[in-house]
Design a protein around this motif. Structure first.
Motif, PDB file in Angstrom:
ATOM      1  N   CYS A  95      45.506  37.505  33.030  1.00  8.30           N
ATOM      2  CA  CYS A  95      45.668  38.960  33.107  1.00  8.30           C
ATOM      3  C   CYS A  95      46.440  39.526  31.919  1.00  8.30           C
ATOM      4  CB  CYS A  95      46.340  39.361  34.416  1.00  8.30           C
ATOM      5  SG  CYS A  95      48.122  39.088  34.419  1.00  8.30           S
TER       6      CYS A  95
ATOM      7  N   CYS B 291      49.761  38.062  38.431  1.00  6.25           N
ATOM      8  CA  CYS B 291      48.546  37.557  39.091  1.00  6.25           C
ATOM      9  C   CYS B 291      48.758  36.177  39.707  1.00  6.25           C
ATOM     10  CB  CYS B 291      47.365  37.560  38.123  1.00  6.25           C
ATOM     11  SG  CYS B 291      47.396  36.218  36.934  1.00  6.25           S
TER      12      CYS B 291
ATOM     13  N   CYS C 101      49.889  35.746  29.861  1.00  7.13           N
ATOM     14  CA  CYS C 101      49.085  35.130  30.907  1.00  7.13           C
ATOM     15  C   CYS C 101      47.641  34.997  30.429  1.00  7.13           C
ATOM     16  CB  CYS C 101      49.141  35.968  32.172  1.00  7.13           C
ATOM     17  SG  CYS C 101      48.031  35.380  33.439  1.00  7.13           S
TER      18      CYS C 101
ATOM     19  N   CYS D  12      52.500  33.477  36.761  1.00  4.85           N
ATOM     20  CA  CYS D  12      52.457  34.852  36.266  1.00  4.85           C
ATOM     21  C   CYS D  12      52.962  35.790  37.356  1.00  4.85           C
ATOM     22  CB  CYS D  12      51.027  35.227  35.886  1.00  4.85           C
ATOM     23  SG  CYS D  12      50.845  36.961  35.483  1.00  4.85           S
TER      24      CYS D  12
HETATM   25 ZN   LIG Z   1      48.670  36.866  35.059  1.00  2.00          ZN
END
Ligand SMILES: [Zn+2]
Lengths: 209, 203
Positions: B32, B12, B29, B9
């Protein structure tokens, strides 16, 4: 596969920030490039926090002149007048266009100040390696990135007015110094947001787990 | 081991397995909720090309004609997009003039022409030689294209002028209004992920 979610960094991998391809990250290797798109590879944006701070501080310095200096000067048969961002909003409000006054207020006053505060908060929290609600902070960053550009609104309003109201003896509008400062604040806060790396929000939590 | 079956991701850094997606699907994701990639279909390229060509025509109209005209006591003043840049420049505000030119003229025209540079050959099954550099450049320049903000700026200035004079919207204003949704649709249909995969297969 283990159950605990892993980040790319924990597995010694690094995602290319241009094309997303994962590569092996070698510590100490400074000149790694992505095998697919040849972009420089970084585990995190280089000097992210220092650069974010630099742009933020510059924005703070220009924030007062941007709001206090006139962004335009009007000369007409009815006399001369200078307008700051705020007095332009008041003008819209009293002339009955309260909905537009609200739009300009949000774009020119609310968004830039909230953006400065939010980025400052994010930079401080990352620097302190805070583990406070990473989802909230990531959302905060997303909103900052999404709305920042709309602050250019007043710059465009001034430029259209300057071009249109050039009627020699009748009326002229000129851009003021405030427009320069305000444009600079918008550009600088956009750079600040671009330099910030949201993955830093998650790193302390991942290191702790 | 297949690194290309994994994706990290970009917000994150969580590693996740890539799964094939349906046409309009979006992979988000797990941690997040950031958009990781979108499903692609064979018509994407056609749609992206059609929207971008439409965008090019509207962009040319938006630049060739006045956005708005103003009339006070038989004095008439019309302004095109270029006039706004020019007026600021001769007014001695070169810095603001450059900022407006960059965000409303230079960046959008680069965006549209570079998209066409990619999409036209791709449509005919060829990969243009500078694909990698162009994709990288497009990604970097994207936040600085501010046509939609400019359109809102025109509307606000029209309201401000309404009290002073008779204002008349020009052809370019309508072109601007139509350009924004078309550019959004073009961006939605254009899927860089597909092009990266294509480059992978060549290499
Ligand atoms: Zn993420």
């Amino acid at each position: 596969m283990n159950q605990r979610p892993m980040t790319a960094r924990q597995l010694g991998l690094c995602a290319c920030h241009t094309c997303g391809l994962l590569s092996k990250w070698e510590r100490g290797h400074v000149d790694l490039t992505c095998p697919r798109c040849r972009s420089h590879l970084h585990l995190r944006k280089p000097d992210s926090i220092a650069r974010t701070w630099a742009f933020l501080i510059a924005s703070y310095l220009l924030f007062l002149p941007a709001n206090l200096l006139p962004i335009m000067h009007t000369n007409s048969l009815f006399g001369a007048q200078s307008d700051t961002i705020m007095s332009g909003i008041v003008y819209l409000w009293v002339s009955g266009s309260w909905h537009l006054a609200l739009v300009v207020f949000i774009a020119s006053i609310l968004v830039p100040s909230a953006k400065l505060l939010a980025l400052t908060f994010l930079a401080v929290s990352v620097q302190k390696r805070s583990q406070w609600d990473p989802i909230q902070r990531t959302n905060m960053y997303r909103i900052v990135e999404l709305v920042g550009r709309w602050s250019m609104l007043d710059i465009f309003v001034v430029s259209v007015l300057v071009a249109l109201v050039q009627l020699q003896s009748l009326a002229t509008i000129r851009a003021g110094h405030g427009a320069v400062a305000f444009g600079a604040v918008v550009v600088l806060t956009m750079f600040a947001a671009m330099e910030f790396d949201p993955r830093l929000i998650w790193d302390p939590q991942d290191d702790a787990s | 081991m297949g690194l290309s079956t994994l994706i990290a991701c970009h917000e994150c850094d969580l590693l996740q397995r890539r799964v094939p997606l349906a046409k309009a699907g979006v992979a988000r994701c797990r941690r997040c909720d950031a958009v990781l990639y979108r499903g692609s279909s064979s018509e994407d390229l056609d749609r992206a090309l059609a929207y971008t060509l439409g965008g090019l025509i509207l962009f040319l109209i938006a630049n060739a004609y006045p956005i708005v005209a103003l009339e006070i006591q038989a004095n008439r003043q019309a302004a095109s997009l270029y006039d706004t840049v020019h007026a600021l420049w001769i007014d001695g505000r070169e810095d603001v003039s450059l900022l407006v030119a960059f965000t409303t003229l230079v960046t959008p025209s680069l965006e549209i022409s570079l998209l066409l540079y990619l999409l036209i050959p791709l449509r005919f099954g060829r990969t243009p030689s500078e694909t990698v550099a162009v994709l990288r450049f497009l990604q970097r320049v994207k936040p600085w294209s501010m046509m939609e903000v400019f359109l809102l700026g025109i509307l606000v200035s029209l309201v401000k002028l309404e009290h002073l004079a008779h204002v008349e919207p020009g052809i370019a204003l309508w072109a601007f209004g139509a350009l924004i949704p078309i550019l959004i649709a073009a961006a939605g249909a254009f899927n860089p992920e597909d092009i990266w995969t294509k480059i992978d297969q060549v290499a």
